[in-house]
Scaffold this motif. Structure first.
Motif, PDB file in Angstrom:
ATOM      1  N   ALA A 109       0.815  -1.210   0.000  1.00 13.54           N
ATOM      2  CA  ALA A 109       0.000   0.000   0.000  1.00 13.54           C
ATOM      3  C   ALA A 109       0.850   1.262   0.000  1.00 13.54           C
ATOM      4  N   ASP A 110       1.984   1.225   0.716  1.00 15.72           N
ATOM      5  CA  ASP A 110       2.805   2.446   0.761  1.00 15.72           C
ATOM      6  C   ASP A 110       3.534   2.704  -0.559  1.00 15.72           C
ATOM      7  N   GLU A 111       3.602   1.709  -1.446  1.00 15.04           N
ATOM      8  CA  GLU A 111       4.121   1.938  -2.796  1.00 15.04           C
ATOM      9  C   GLU A 111       3.035   2.491  -3.716  1.00 15.04           C
ATOM     10  N   ILE A 112       1.797   2.144  -3.430  1.00 12.95           N
ATOM     11  CA  ILE A 112       0.673   2.550  -4.271  1.00 12.95           C
ATOM     12  C   ILE A 112       0.223   3.976  -3.967  1.00 12.95           C
ATOM     13  N   ARG A 113       0.290   4.359  -2.692  1.00 19.71           N
ATOM     14  CA  ARG A 113      -0.237   5.666  -2.283  1.00 19.71           C
ATOM     15  C   ARG A 113       0.365   6.852  -3.047  1.00 19.71           C
ATOM     16  N   ARG A 148      -5.925   6.860 -10.846  1.00 14.26           N
ATOM     17  CA  ARG A 148      -7.065   6.161 -10.261  1.00 14.26           C
ATOM     18  C   ARG A 148      -7.332   4.774 -10.851  1.00 14.26           C
ATOM     19  N   HIS A 149      -6.585   4.339 -11.839  1.00 21.31           N
ATOM     20  CA  HIS A 149      -6.812   3.010 -12.426  1.00 21.31           C
ATOM     21  C   HIS A 149      -5.658   2.080 -12.056  1.00 21.31           C
ATOM     22  N   PHE A 150      -6.001   0.959 -11.412  1.00 24.63           N
ATOM     23  CA  PHE A 150      -4.991   0.014 -10.930  1.00 24.63           C
ATOM     24  C   PHE A 150      -5.395  -1.404 -11.294  1.00 24.63           C
ATOM     25  N   GLY A 151      -4.381  -2.249 -11.520  1.00 22.23           N
ATOM     26  CA  GLY A 151      -4.625  -3.634 -11.893  1.00 22.23           C
ATOM     27  C   GLY A 151      -4.012  -4.603 -10.905  1.00 22.23           C
ATOM     28  N   GLU A 152      -4.760  -5.629 -10.559  1.00 23.49           N
ATOM     29  CA  GLU A 152      -4.300  -6.673  -9.649  1.00 23.49           C
ATOM     30  C   GLU A 152      -4.492  -8.043 -10.295  1.00 23.49           C
ATOM     31  N   ASN A 153      -3.612  -8.995  -9.889  1.00 28.99           N
ATOM     32  CA  ASN A 153      -3.647 -10.337 -10.459  1.00 28.99           C
ATOM     33  C   ASN A 153      -4.422 -11.339  -9.632  1.00 28.99           C
ATOM     34  N   ARG A 154      -4.523 -11.092  -8.329  1.00 31.61           N
ATOM     35  CA  ARG A 154      -5.121 -12.086  -7.434  1.00 31.61           C
ATOM     36  C   ARG A 154      -6.236 -11.463  -6.614  1.00 31.61           C
ATOM     37  N   VAL A 155      -7.322 -12.198  -6.505  1.00 33.12           N
ATOM     38  CA  VAL A 155      -8.479 -11.707  -5.748  1.00 33.12           C
ATOM     39  C   VAL A 155      -8.109 -11.501  -4.286  1.00 33.12           C
ATOM     40  N   GLY A 156      -7.422 -12.487  -3.698  1.00 29.82           N
ATOM     41  CA  GLY A 156      -7.085 -12.400  -2.277  1.00 29.82           C
ATOM     42  C   GLY A 156      -6.176 -11.232  -1.952  1.00 29.82           C
ATOM     43  N   ALA A 180      -5.828  -8.454  -3.662  1.00 29.96           N
ATOM     44  CA  ALA A 180      -6.589  -7.207  -3.832  1.00 29.96           C
ATOM     45  C   ALA A 180      -7.526  -6.973  -2.651  1.00 29.96           C
ATOM     46  N   ALA A 181      -8.137  -8.053  -2.170  1.00 30.39           N
ATOM     47  CA  ALA A 181      -9.065  -7.915  -1.038  1.00 30.39           C
ATOM     48  C   ALA A 181      -8.340  -7.490   0.232  1.00 30.39           C
ATOM     49  N   ASP A 182      -7.076  -7.863   0.346  1.00 27.30           N
ATOM     50  CA  ASP A 182      -6.288  -7.462   1.516  1.00 27.30           C
ATOM     51  C   ASP A 182      -5.894  -5.985   1.459  1.00 27.30           C
ATOM     52  N   LYS A 183      -5.572  -5.494   0.263  1.00 27.71           N
ATOM     53  CA  LYS A 183      -4.997  -4.148   0.127  1.00 27.71           C
ATOM     54  C   LYS A 183      -6.009  -3.040  -0.105  1.00 27.71           C
ATOM     55  N   TRP A 184      -6.980  -3.316  -0.978  1.00 29.32           N
ATOM     56  CA  TRP A 184      -7.713  -2.205  -1.558  1.00 29.32           C
ATOM     57  C   TRP A 184      -8.862  -1.628  -0.730  1.00 29.32           C
ATOM     58  N   PRO A 185      -9.525  -2.385   0.135  1.00 27.25           N
ATOM     59  CA  PRO A 185     -10.572  -1.728   0.927  1.00 27.25           C
ATOM     60  C   PRO A 185     -10.063  -0.533   1.728  1.00 27.25           C
ATOM     61  N   ALA A 186      -8.887  -0.663   2.334  1.00 22.15           N
ATOM     62  CA  ALA A 186      -8.342   0.457   3.106  1.00 22.15           C
ATOM     63  C   ALA A 186      -7.943   1.611   2.196  1.00 22.15           C
ATOM     64  N   LEU A 187      -7.333   1.298   1.045  1.00 25.43           N
ATOM     65  CA  LEU A 187      -6.948   2.358   0.114  1.00 25.43           C
ATOM     66  C   LEU A 187      -8.177   3.063  -0.452  1.00 25.43           C
ATOM     67  N   ARG A 188      -9.201   2.287  -0.749  1.00 25.56           N
ATOM     68  CA  ARG A 188     -10.416   2.880  -1.313  1.00 25.56           C
ATOM     69  C   ARG A 188     -11.184   3.709  -0.283  1.00 25.56           C
ATOM     70  N   ALA A 189     -10.968   3.436   0.967  1.00 26.99           N
ATOM     71  CA  ALA A 189     -11.601   4.277   1.984  1.00 26.99           C
ATOM     72  C   ALA A 189     -11.119   5.718   1.860  1.00 26.99           C
ATOM     73  N   TYR A 240      -9.571   6.790  -1.116  1.00 28.67           N
ATOM     74  CA  TYR A 240      -9.691   7.170  -2.530  1.00 28.67           C
ATOM     75  C   TYR A 240     -10.847   6.379  -3.152  1.00 28.67           C
ATOM     76  N   PRO A 241     -12.076   6.760  -2.848  1.00 32.14           N
ATOM     77  CA  PRO A 241     -13.224   5.957  -3.274  1.00 32.14           C
ATOM     78  C   PRO A 241     -13.480   5.953  -4.775  1.00 32.14           C
TER      79      PRO A 241
END
Length: 219
Positions: A39-43, A51-59, A61-70, A72-73
């Motif tokens: 996350a600190d590399e993405i911020r 605002r457009h990001f790509g992930e390879n794995r569902v798990g 992405a589910a670990d990282k993105w909810p907090a980031l989207r809070a 940056y919705p």
């Protein structure tokens, strides 16, 4: 001193290349490939306005993105890795676009969600453009059938996606994908990565997936 960021430089390259092909300078969507990035590399990219990001794995992405989207919705999250059919519902709830629909079983799983009244994001069909056994993607000969199945399942198919073979000139593969898309009335092409995104844009890419050129080499 040149203080242009990697993001700004790549955006300028894409805009200039699109313009040279007679398209508008905003015709191509840059997807920052954030797989394996913390996350600190993405911020920093988020803070820069991307605002457009790509992930390879569902798990992952589910670990990282909810907090980031809070914070940056308005992020658009793209699934660009192979998607298992049993993860279809999780992916549909997390991602805004799926780039890797490539087989009937996945179409069936996504179509069941639609039939059950659940939201499914728009998709690209992934094509195994180099006919490589180790890669995901449908065979070129199967595109018509897969597209018909997807449309019958009420999936919104935006276009085609490919990853050309490594260490060869990618242009013929990009040109072939563009030709096939045109034959099927599909207007969007997800193709091109860090080493070849400018070539992809020259040949009609509407989405390019860039990781290393934005974030630097992985550890």
């Amino acid at each position: 001193m040149n203080d242009t960021t990697p993001l700004a430089a790549i955006e300028q390259d894409i805009a200039a290349t699109a313009t040279r092909t007679g398209r508008s300078d905003d015709a191509v969507n840059l997807i920052a490939v954030s797989k394996t990035r913390a996350a600190d590399e993405i911020r920093p990219l988020l803070e820069e306005g991307h605002r457009h990001f790509g992930e390879n794995r569902v798990g992952e992405a589910a670990d990282k993105w909810p907090a980031l989207r809070a914070d940056y919705p308005d992020v658009t999250l793209h699934m660009i890795g192979q998607l298992q059919s049993n993860k279809a519902e999780d992916a549909a709830g997390l991602f805004d676009v799926i780039h890797t629909v490539d087989r009937p079983s996945l179409i069936k799983a996504l179509g069941k969600l639609v039939a059950d009244g659940k939201a499914v994001p728009p998709c690209f069909l992934q094509v195994n453009i180099g006919e490589e056994e180790q890669k995901g993607g449908c065979a070129i000969a199967d595109i018509g059938d897969l597209l018909e199945r997807a449309r019958s399942a009420s999936l919104d198919i935006l276009g085609l996606m490919c990853i050309p073979p490594q260490d060869v000139e990618p242009a013929p593969y990009f040109a072939l994908l563009a030709k096939i898309a045109g034959e099927h009335g599909l207007k969007r092409l997800s193709m091109g990565m860090s080493a070849d995104y400018e070539t992809a844009v020259m040949l009609g890419a509407t989405e390019v997936r860039v990781g290393t050129a934005l974030f630097g080499p992985r550890d």
